[in-house]
Motif scaffolding. Structure first.
Motif, PDB file in Angstrom:
ATOM      1  N   VAL A 374       0.836  -1.206   0.000  1.00 28.11           N
ATOM      2  CA  VAL A 374       0.000   0.000   0.000  1.00 28.11           C
ATOM      3  C   VAL A 374       0.870   1.255   0.000  1.00 28.11           C
ATOM      4  O   VAL A 374       0.622   2.202  -0.766  1.00 28.11           O
ATOM      5  N   SER A 375       1.902   1.284   0.846  1.00 26.84           N
ATOM      6  CA  SER A 375       2.800   2.447   0.880  1.00 26.84           C
ATOM      7  C   SER A 375       3.486   2.650  -0.464  1.00 26.84           C
ATOM      8  O   SER A 375       3.636   3.786  -0.933  1.00 26.84           O
ATOM      9  N   SER A 376       3.895   1.556  -1.090  1.00 27.44           N
ATOM     10  CA  SER A 376       4.587   1.656  -2.371  1.00 27.44           C
ATOM     11  C   SER A 376       3.669   2.157  -3.473  1.00 27.44           C
ATOM     12  O   SER A 376       4.067   2.974  -4.305  1.00 27.44           O
ATOM     13  N   ILE A 377       2.419   1.676  -3.487  1.00 31.91           N
ATOM     14  CA  ILE A 377       1.471   2.140  -4.507  1.00 31.91           C
ATOM     15  C   ILE A 377       1.186   3.630  -4.327  1.00 31.91           C
ATOM     16  O   ILE A 377       1.174   4.405  -5.296  1.00 31.91           O
ATOM     17  N   GLY A 378       0.946   4.050  -3.082  1.00 28.99           N
ATOM     18  CA  GLY A 378       0.725   5.474  -2.828  1.00 28.99           C
ATOM     19  C   GLY A 378       1.918   6.313  -3.229  1.00 28.99           C
ATOM     20  O   GLY A 378       1.772   7.405  -3.803  1.00 28.99           O
ATOM     21  N   LEU A 379       3.110   5.801  -2.960  1.00 28.06           N
ATOM     22  CA  LEU A 379       4.341   6.504  -3.334  1.00 28.06           C
ATOM     23  C   LEU A 379       4.460   6.648  -4.845  1.00 28.06           C
ATOM     24  O   LEU A 379       4.743   7.726  -5.375  1.00 28.06           O
ATOM     25  N   VAL A 380       4.261   5.541  -5.546  1.00 24.70           N
ATOM     26  CA  VAL A 380       4.409   5.557  -7.010  1.00 24.70           C
ATOM     27  C   VAL A 380       3.408   6.518  -7.645  1.00 24.70           C
ATOM     28  O   VAL A 380       3.755   7.306  -8.531  1.00 24.70           O
ATOM     29  N   LEU A 381       2.154   6.478  -7.204  1.00 24.88           N
ATOM     30  CA  LEU A 381       1.139   7.351  -7.797  1.00 24.88           C
ATOM     31  C   LEU A 381       1.360   8.816  -7.439  1.00 24.88           C
ATOM     32  O   LEU A 381       0.955   9.715  -8.195  1.00 24.88           O
ATOM     33  N   ALA A 382       1.999   9.084  -6.305  1.00 24.75           N
ATOM     34  CA  ALA A 382       2.267  10.474  -5.924  1.00 24.75           C
ATOM     35  C   ALA A 382       3.236  11.150  -6.878  1.00 24.75           C
ATOM     36  O   ALA A 382       3.204  12.381  -7.028  1.00 24.75           O
ATOM     37  N   VAL A 383       4.092  10.369  -7.534  1.00 23.87           N
ATOM     38  CA  VAL A 383       5.084  10.963  -8.439  1.00 23.87           C
ATOM     39  C   VAL A 383       4.421  11.611  -9.653  1.00 23.87           C
ATOM     40  O   VAL A 383       4.628  12.809  -9.908  1.00 23.87           O
ATOM     41  N   PRO A 384       3.617  10.896 -10.449  1.00 25.41           N
ATOM     42  CA  PRO A 384       2.970  11.576 -11.582  1.00 25.41           C
ATOM     43  C   PRO A 384       1.974  12.646 -11.141  1.00 25.41           C
ATOM     44  O   PRO A 384       1.814  13.664 -11.823  1.00 25.41           O
ATOM     45  N   ILE A 385       1.300  12.446 -10.002  1.00 14.40           N
ATOM     46  CA  ILE A 385       0.350  13.454  -9.523  1.00 14.40           C
ATOM     47  C   ILE A 385       1.081  14.752  -9.207  1.00 14.40           C
ATOM     48  O   ILE A 385       0.678  15.844  -9.641  1.00 14.40           O
TER      49      ILE A 385
END
Length: 402
Positions: A374-385
């Motif tokens: 969950v932390s990794s998915i949130g991290l990855v999506l925060a980059v393009p956002i």
């Protein structure tokens, strides 16, 4: 915050730039679009107001929290915890001088657990000793409770602060102040609110929002660049919270990951540990999200300052190339951080030789798998956002004179 945001001030004979979290080493100045700036700051203001309203609504009942503390006793009435200074060591037996309490100055001999005796204790070290109430006027007896480690830990903390201040200087001091504020929010709001039965997801989001607003602006300055990073951080937290809630329910996690969880429910029977675990997922993502989003926002500002004629699409793609490298290294950080803290547990499980499916069926491994993913998915999506928010905020390409 003016209409012009300094992305850097490196105007000499050369027009170079360097990437970083700072604000004073970029390649030029960027004209921030008024409409984008107003929309961004307005949205962040609404988020801040919502967090303050949530803080007021979820503020824990202090009397209820104090009642809980009074009902929970770490030790039985009459049991003392005192210091004892080691005088002599003989294998697993140790002679100590009682340093406080009714037997101050008395010498006592007691047995140490084998692992403690082999930990490198020396004469002069201080032990914490537990003493039950004496029976029928007999002398007090003492047993080993723990080793006083305050000296080395305070020294280590001092070295940490000194290194931060020497290397990061003023920005390091601001980061330490932000860390102190985060501790106040966690200890003064998040923990009491959870203990008194407030919804964990809401508590986690409110507390995390307040922490990130103060930490980011304190450490990196009040600017549109920082505001873009904050917007990306809050978006990442929202993704982490919703995904964590869904994953916790879908994986049927109970929240009973260790002995402390079971002990907690004996003191607070109404506590929903699933709810607490969801809150923990949100809080756990704060550090890495902050690091990634401020880097992405700074990268876009640096790129725009260095290449004012670059189109928005190319600017976004260039920022994402930087982000992909950061994603890879940060995911390693998340996974290895867990592997390091759970190394002993992983060693025990490796001895069992269980297949992966059986390991994931255990609460301990299941929780950490969900937490990491969950932390990794949130991290990855925060980059393009964050990259998209920063690209939208900075001005469009400027035609360069031929």
């Amino acid at each position: 915050m003016g209409g012009r945001h300094a992305a850097g001030a490196g105007h000499g004979t050369g027009h170079g730039h360097s990437h970083g979290h700072g604000h004073g080493d970029a390649a030029g100045e960027v004209d921030v679009r008024r409409g984008a700036r107003t929309t961004l700051l307005g949205a962040l203001a609404l988020a801040g107001i919502a967090a303050l309203v949530g803080l007021a609504v979820l503020w824990p009942d202090r009397s209820a929290a104090e009642d809980l503390r009074e009902q929970v006793s770490f030790q039985a009435p009459g049991v003392l915890l005192v210091d004892g200074t080691i005088r002599e060591l003989d294998g697993g037996r140790v002679s100590v001088t009682i340093a406080e309490g009714p037997d101050t100055g008395a010498r006592r001999t007691l047995d140490l657990p084998p692992e403690v005796a082999a930990s490198g204790l020396e004469p002069g070290d201080t032990l914490r000793l537990q003493s039950p109430p004496p029976v029928d006027g007999a002398d007090r007896t003492y047993v080993y409770f723990g080793t006083d480690r305050s000296g080395p830990l305070w020294l280590l903390a001092g070295v940490f602060v000194l290194v931060v201040l020497l290397v990061a200087r003023w920005r390091g001091l601001l980061a330490l102040l932000g860390l102190g504020f985060a501790g106040l929010v966690l200890l003064g709001f998040v923990l009491p609110a959870l203990l008194t039965g407030e919804p964990g997801l809401a508590v986690g989001l409110v507390g995390s929002t307040l922490i990130m607003v103060v930490v980011l602006y304190t450490t990196h300055g009040f600017s549109v660049r920082t505001s873009a990073a904050l917007a990306g951080t809050l978006a990442g937290l929202a993704v982490t919270a919703l995904l964590g809630l869904a994953a916790t329910r879908a994986a049927r996690l109970t929240g009973f990951g260790d002995e402390a969880a079971g002990l907690l429910t004996t003191y607070v029977p109404t506590l929903d540990l699933q709810d607490v675990f969801t809150c923990a997922l949100v809080v756990a993502g704060l550090g890495v999200l902050n690091d990634v989003t401020i880097t992405q926002s700074s990268a876009v500002w640096e790129l725009r300052g260095a290449a004012p004629g670059m189109g928005r699409r190319r600017l976004f793609l260039s920022g994402m190339r930087i982000g992909r490298d950061h994603i890879a290294s940060t995911i390693y950080t998340i996974v290895f951080a867990y592997a390091g803290t759970a190394l002993v547990l992983l060693m025990v499980l490796s001895l069992y030789g269980l297949p992966l499916g059986d390991l994931l069926a255990t609460e301990e491994i299941g929780q950490e798998a969900v937490r990491t993913l969950v932390s990794s998915i949130g991290l990855v999506l925060a980059v393009p956002i964050t990259t998209a928010i920063a690209v939208w905020t900075v001005p469009g390409p400027v035609e360069q004179p031929s």
